[in-house]
Design a protein around this motif. Structure first.
Motif, short mmCIF file in Angstrom:
data_model
loop_
_atom_site.label_atom_id
_atom_site.label_comp_id
_atom_site.label_asym_id
_atom_site.label_seq_id
_atom_site.Cartn_x
_atom_site.Cartn_y
_atom_site.Cartn_z
N UNK A 27 -1.80 0.31 -1.63
CA UNK A 27 -0.23 0.79 -1.70
C UNK A 27 0.43 -0.38 -1.42
N UNK A 28 0.07 -1.25 -0.66
CA UNK A 28 0.74 -2.76 -0.62
C UNK A 28 0.72 -3.59 -1.77
N UNK A 29 -0.21 -3.28 -2.67
CA UNK A 29 -0.23 -4.27 -3.90
C UNK A 29 0.73 -3.27 -4.68
N UNK A 30 0.92 -2.24 -4.98
CA UNK A 30 2.05 -1.46 -5.74
C UNK A 30 3.34 -1.83 -5.31
N UNK A 31 3.70 -2.05 -3.92
CA UNK A 31 4.95 -2.54 -3.45
C UNK A 31 5.13 -3.91 -4.04
N UNK A 32 4.14 -4.79 -4.06
CA UNK A 32 4.30 -6.08 -4.71
C UNK A 32 4.70 -6.10 -6.17
N UNK A 88 -7.47 -11.41 1.22
CA UNK A 88 -6.36 -11.39 0.59
C UNK A 88 -5.92 -9.89 0.13
N UNK A 89 -4.89 -9.51 0.43
CA UNK A 89 -4.54 -8.26 -0.30
C UNK A 89 -3.98 -8.50 -1.84
N UNK A 90 -3.15 -9.32 -1.72
CA UNK A 90 -2.54 -9.76 -3.23
C UNK A 90 -2.78 -11.18 -3.40
N UNK A 102 -0.51 -11.40 3.62
CA UNK A 102 -1.11 -10.61 2.55
C UNK A 102 -1.72 -11.50 1.41
N UNK A 103 -1.48 -12.89 1.11
CA UNK A 103 -2.12 -13.62 0.61
C UNK A 103 -3.33 -14.46 1.18
N UNK A 104 -3.45 -13.87 2.45
CA UNK A 104 -4.51 -14.50 3.15
C UNK A 104 -4.31 -15.67 4.07
#
Length: 609
Positions: free
Chosen positions: A177-182, A260-262, A225-227
């Motif tokens: 869901x967070x990736x979709x927001x990005x 990492x999320x994104x 979110x990028x680690x």
């Protein structure tokens, strides 16, 4: 029957002990039963702390001291109540004033005023212990942050979970869901639009509530979110009891500390889009969303249609890139208009499904200030005499009510009569007319009445001395009110200091203010129903769309008078540019209200009604 309450709180060093708080509650309740008291309430604090700040149960207990709810407070020890010297003395002062008792079951004793010095020393020692403990904790955190230790995320950090070994792992469903927001942000969608998309898809946070635009912005900006973990941004200062932001040299940045999320590319692309939309101050910092409440009107403008606060917006004028400041209802900014026909699709990319926003007007800040300036110069001057008369009348009434001279004289005569009766009782006891029991009963009644009168006399004397002070202030206030400076220089700054709120409607607003604040006598507390309101009608002056509609109605009337009127003639009549007049004609044609019969500029207008 003695009524008791218990107050329980774990100290910092006890929080790691299993069931420490439950054990403390059980011990306190056992002490209440041991003495045969009646337990009427429990105040159980779920957090530690050296001061009263943030401790809701302590605050509730402190307020209940003023009531007749209980007689005894049972605690484990003095430091369970607090480790702050100032708060301890405030608590003890109220405890003694309200004639309550404090029982510490570890020491098996009640607090007494004879212990004031010892307990004061204990409070100082406890506070010093807490200060040293705070230093050790801060030092441990600094070492962990410098050495790149475990990342301390909040328990409800969306998209992450803490593992038993204190490491951090992704919650894949939330991470997607967070990736979709990005991705949406990188594609050019703003945070409000992203919030709307998430709502339409039924996506909510862990509390079951929709994602707000402000939360989405903070999440998109967070390098975690990028680690990358940013550690040591803040620390708690024990002396000021505040969380303080550290300078850059004390902040530690550790890359690849969490999964990492994104990717770096997606994170950078999304934040570049945010940077493009942000407005920079003279210092080069983001102006939007920073330090909410810093503007004069912040928190004062309220929507009269939905009750939500107005927020400040900033955008640039297309023609010359001039900054334009407007205020809009937060419901409209979050949800759009309640009627999609009015939602201006060219400005809103996504409509919110099954939700209603707000149809109230947006306000140009310069126009709003112009209205307030007129209120300052006209409304105050116009009502000056009436306002002064009303205030002085209220003040005089208050003085009459607070003058207790006659009541004091009456009570003093009663006191003299009681003293005579008490002397008479002694004589009768000596003569053997009264028994010891009869004398004791009557003596206690008279002593009680004497003490009550004495207390009333002290209260009335204090009030009467305050009344003399008010009389002195009365002349000062009257002089101030009659000084033209109070009204003539009633600038917007001065006015907004006194205004509690401004409720905005499409055609008028209601301004609420306090009489005590205006007169400068908040401390006297003499005004009942202190909140006052007056209404200001401004028609469509603050409604840009309303003004445009009215201008088009004028165009229709001109066409009705002269069907062969030209755009140039219309521009001259209504005082606008030729392009503005042609645009109004274009809108009226699009709405199906007029049409032009002819070609090549020859013909006439027809009104379609």
């Amino acid at each position: 029957m003695i009524r008791a309450v218990i107050y329980c709180r774990c100290s910092t060093e006890e929080e790691s002990q299993k069931n420490a708080l439950e054990k403390q509650v059980a011990e306190a309740e056992s002490s209440v039963r041991q003495y045969g008291w009646v337990l009427v309430d429990r105040y159980v604090e779920s957090r530690s702390g050296t001061t009263a700040k943030g401790r809701n149960e302590y605050k509730r207990l402190f307020n209940d001291l003023l009531t007749d709810k209980f007689d005894v407070i049972v605690i484990k020890s003095q430091d369970r109540l607090m480790r702050n010297t100032k708060d301890w003395y405030l608590f003890v002062d109220r405890l003694c004033t309200e004639q309550k008792k404090l029982y510490m079951y570890i020491e098996n004793k009640f607090y007494s005023t004879d212990d004031a010095l010892i307990t004061g020393i204990k409070a100082i020692l406890a506070e010093e212990y807490s200060r040293e403990l705070s230093k050790k904790i801060n030092n441990a955190h600094r070492n962990r942050q410098r050495d790149g230790g475990n990342v301390m995320l909040p328990g409800n950090a969306y998209g992450f979970k803490r593992m038993p070994d204190k490491s951090v792992a992704l919650v894949e469903k939330e991470a997607e869901i967070k990736r979709e927001m990005y991705r949406l942000c990188a594609a050019g969608y703003g945070t409000r639009t992203i919030s709307t998309i998430m709502r339409n898809r039924g996506i909510v946070n862990r509390d079951g509530k929709p994602f707000t635009s402000s939360y989405i912005l903070r999440m998109l900006r967070n390098p975690i979110n990028k680690g990358t973990a940013v550690m040591g941004k803040y620390h708690f200062d024990f002396d000021s009891k505040r969380t303080i932001k550290n300078p850059k040299e004390k902040i530690y940045i550790h890359e690849d500390k969490v999964p990492r999320t994104v990717s770096d590319e997606l994170w950078n692309a999304a934040n570049e889009q945010i940077d493009k939309r942000s407005v920079k101050t003279k210092d080069g910092e983001d102006d939007i969303g920073k330090n909410p409440g810093k503007y004069q009107l912040s928190g004062k403008i309220v929507c009269g249609m939905c009750g939500q606060p107005y927020w400040r917006k900033v955008h640039r004028k297309h023609s010359n890139h001039e900054l334009i400041y407007t205020w809009a209802c937060s419901s409209y900014l979050e949800l759009g208009r309640s009627d999609n026909l009015r939602a201006r699709p060219n400005l809103r990319k996504v409509f919110l499904e099954n939700e209603k926003g707000c149809d109230n007007i947006n306000i140009a800040e310069n126009e709003f200030y112009a209205v307030l300036e007129e209120i300052c110069s006209n409304q105050y001057q116009k009502n000056k005499k009436k306002i002064i008369e009303k205030i002085m009348k209220l003040l005089s009434k208050s003085l009459n009510n607070q003058d207790g001279t006659k009541e004091i004289e009456k009570l003093e005569r009663e006191q003299e009569d009681i003293e005579r009766k008490m002397k008479f009782l002694v004589d009768k006891l000596i003569d053997g007319v009264l028994t010891d029991q009869m004398y004791k009963t009557k003596q206690e009644e008279l002593e009680k009445k004497r003490d009550q009168n004495k207390k009333k006399i002290l209260e009335l004397t204090e009030r009467t001395s305050n009344t003399q002070n008010i009389k002195d202030r009365l002349q000062e206030i009257e002089t101030r009110l009659n000084d033209d400076d109070l009204f003539k220089k009633a600038t917007i700054d001065d006015m907004l200091e006194e205004v509690d709120k401004i409720v905005v409607y499409p055609r008028y607003m209601e301004i609420y203010f306090s009489l005590s604040s205006v007169t400068g006598c908040m401390d006297l507390k003499i005004f009942d129903g202190d909140k006052k309101c007056f209404r200001v009608d401004y028609g469509n002056r603050l409604d840009y769309k309303g003004r445009q509609c009215d201008a088009r109605e004028v165009v229709v009337d001109l066409i009705r008078e002269n069907p062969r009127i030209t755009g140039k003639m219309i521009a001259k009549e209504i005082g606008c540019s030729l392009s503005g007049a042609n645009y109004k004609l274009k809108v009226l044609k699009k709405e199906g209200r007029i049409r032009f019969n002819g070609a090549g500029g020859k013909g006439c207008w027809e009104i379609l009604e």
